[in-house]
Design an enzyme around this catalytic site. Sequence first.
Site, mmCIF file in Angstrom:
data_model
loop_
_atom_site.group_PDB
_atom_site.id
_atom_site.type_symbol
_atom_site.label_atom_id
_atom_site.label_comp_id
_atom_site.label_asym_id
_atom_site.label_seq_id
_atom_site.Cartn_x
_atom_site.Cartn_y
_atom_site.Cartn_z
ATOM 1 N N LYS A 193 0.816 -1.226 0.000
ATOM 2 C CA LYS A 193 0.000 0.000 0.000
ATOM 3 C C LYS A 193 0.845 1.269 0.000
ATOM 4 O O LYS A 193 0.601 2.183 -0.756
ATOM 5 C CB LYS A 193 -0.859 0.056 1.263
ATOM 6 C CG LYS A 193 -2.156 -0.608 1.214
ATOM 7 C CD LYS A 193 -3.071 -0.227 2.379
ATOM 8 C CE LYS A 193 -2.477 0.036 3.718
ATOM 9 N NZ LYS A 193 -2.069 -1.045 4.561
ATOM 10 N N ARG A 209 -9.905 1.797 8.142
ATOM 11 C CA ARG A 209 -9.580 0.428 8.530
ATOM 12 C C ARG A 209 -10.759 -0.227 9.230
ATOM 13 O O ARG A 209 -10.675 -1.403 9.593
ATOM 14 C CB ARG A 209 -8.371 0.422 9.466
ATOM 15 C CG ARG A 209 -7.045 0.221 8.736
ATOM 16 C CD ARG A 209 -5.965 0.323 9.792
ATOM 17 N NE ARG A 209 -4.752 -0.351 9.475
ATOM 18 C CZ ARG A 209 -3.641 0.266 9.078
ATOM 19 N NH1 ARG A 209 -3.632 1.549 8.860
ATOM 20 N NH2 ARG A 209 -2.535 -0.423 8.884
ATOM 21 N N ARG A 217 11.586 -6.197 5.440
ATOM 22 C CA ARG A 217 11.301 -4.763 5.382
ATOM 23 C C ARG A 217 12.109 -3.982 6.419
ATOM 24 O O ARG A 217 12.032 -4.248 7.608
ATOM 25 C CB ARG A 217 9.801 -4.554 5.620
ATOM 26 C CG ARG A 217 9.347 -3.142 5.450
ATOM 27 C CD ARG A 217 7.878 -3.082 5.163
ATOM 28 N NE ARG A 217 7.031 -3.292 6.329
ATOM 29 C CZ ARG A 217 5.735 -3.030 6.339
ATOM 30 N NH1 ARG A 217 5.143 -2.566 5.260
ATOM 31 N NH2 ARG A 217 5.020 -3.257 7.428
ATOM 32 N N ARG A 251 10.921 -1.721 11.862
ATOM 33 C CA ARG A 251 9.849 -1.130 12.643
ATOM 34 C C ARG A 251 9.555 -2.059 13.811
ATOM 35 O O ARG A 251 9.597 -3.275 13.661
ATOM 36 C CB ARG A 251 8.594 -1.012 11.775
ATOM 37 C CG ARG A 251 8.431 0.334 11.140
ATOM 38 C CD ARG A 251 7.351 0.345 10.108
ATOM 39 N NE ARG A 251 6.051 -0.133 10.565
ATOM 40 C CZ ARG A 251 4.946 -0.099 9.824
ATOM 41 N NH1 ARG A 251 5.002 0.392 8.591
ATOM 42 N NH2 ARG A 251 3.794 -0.550 10.274
ATOM 43 N N ARG A 285 -2.028 -8.802 12.862
ATOM 44 C CA ARG A 285 -2.574 -7.679 12.094
ATOM 45 C C ARG A 285 -3.259 -8.192 10.824
ATOM 46 O O ARG A 285 -4.284 -7.664 10.416
ATOM 47 C CB ARG A 285 -1.460 -6.686 11.723
ATOM 48 C CG ARG A 285 -0.954 -5.902 12.926
ATOM 49 C CD ARG A 285 0.145 -4.940 12.523
ATOM 50 N NE ARG A 285 -0.369 -3.887 11.664
ATOM 51 C CZ ARG A 285 0.400 -3.117 10.894
ATOM 52 N NH1 ARG A 285 1.687 -3.279 10.863
ATOM 53 N NH2 ARG A 285 -0.137 -2.176 10.154
HETATM 54 P P1 AMP Z 1 0.604 1.217 8.999
HETATM 55 O O1 AMP Z 1 1.802 2.075 8.869
HETATM 56 O O2 AMP Z 1 -0.498 1.594 8.034
HETATM 57 O O3 AMP Z 1 0.940 -0.240 8.937
HETATM 58 O O4 AMP Z 1 -0.018 1.495 10.459
HETATM 59 C C1 AMP Z 1 0.726 1.269 11.639
HETATM 60 C C2 AMP Z 1 -0.190 1.293 12.848
HETATM 61 O O5 AMP Z 1 -0.802 2.586 12.991
HETATM 62 C C3 AMP Z 1 -1.373 0.328 12.807
HETATM 63 O O6 AMP Z 1 -1.022 -0.984 13.215
HETATM 64 C C4 AMP Z 1 -2.322 0.977 13.801
HETATM 65 O O7 AMP Z 1 -1.909 0.757 15.133
HETATM 66 C C5 AMP Z 1 -2.132 2.461 13.501
HETATM 67 N N1 AMP Z 1 -3.068 2.908 12.450
HETATM 68 C C6 AMP Z 1 -2.762 3.347 11.198
HETATM 69 N N2 AMP Z 1 -3.865 3.672 10.512
HETATM 70 C C7 AMP Z 1 -4.915 3.421 11.346
HETATM 71 C C8 AMP Z 1 -6.339 3.536 11.220
HETATM 72 N N3 AMP Z 1 -6.908 3.963 10.097
HETATM 73 N N4 AMP Z 1 -7.087 3.196 12.287
HETATM 74 C C9 AMP Z 1 -6.543 2.774 13.438
HETATM 75 N N5 AMP Z 1 -5.219 2.621 13.621
HETATM 76 C C10 AMP Z 1 -4.407 2.945 12.591
#
Ligand code: AMP
Length: 208
Positions: free
Chosen positions: A13, A88, A122, A152, A163
Amino acid sequence: MNIVLIGAPASGKGTQAKWLAKEFDLLHISTGELIREVIHQGGALSSKLAEIVQNGNLVPDDVIFEILKNFINSHSTKNGILFDGFPRTLNQAKMLSKIVSVDLAVEIDISLDTVLERVENRYSCANCGAGYIMSVHKSEFCSKCGSKLTKRADDTKEVATNRYNDYLLTKNNIVDYYKKLNKHHLIDGEDTAENVFNKICEVVRSII
Ligand code: AMP
């Protein structure tokens, strides 16, 4: 033109969002990056959010929506917005519909095996945030700024599996929501990033 990207963690993404935003001159909003920035800045909310993210859980809808709205209000939206990692939950999709009209929801489909392989590989630069796939990059250092690459904290097999499973539980509601609005397009993510990008571009061009 407002586009939503739906995909499991490590579905590509982030990469697609960056390329698409550039190609179609859209404001790229990664809610994951916004959250990491809030955590990095410290303050009252920071440690609570850090714990949620580290455990692979979702930040509460009202908190993430407030952060998203503030970001939109303080940036130019160019030709539209590319939402990366938002919505999400179905509730987030409904919240989003109150502030923008979504023209296209692209779902990138990949298997858990592919997710785990990608997560293992990653890395990102602790200094400038550039992302790398270690099996391709083959260096511990960032080619942009020379800083050491790190993983990360939430990029572990266990967190990624949780996840992914959580994603499967919630994404159908979001997909159904956009299907009913005739905005949903499914893209096979088990392909090179370039091929996935070309397929998404075709879909975007078909609605311009
Ligand atoms: P990502 O970088 O998109 O993988 O997001 C990392 C983390 O940020 C996720 O595991 C959530 O804890 C939080 N997060 C990101 N976007 C959202 C969202 N739309 N709703 C809730 N938590 C989010």
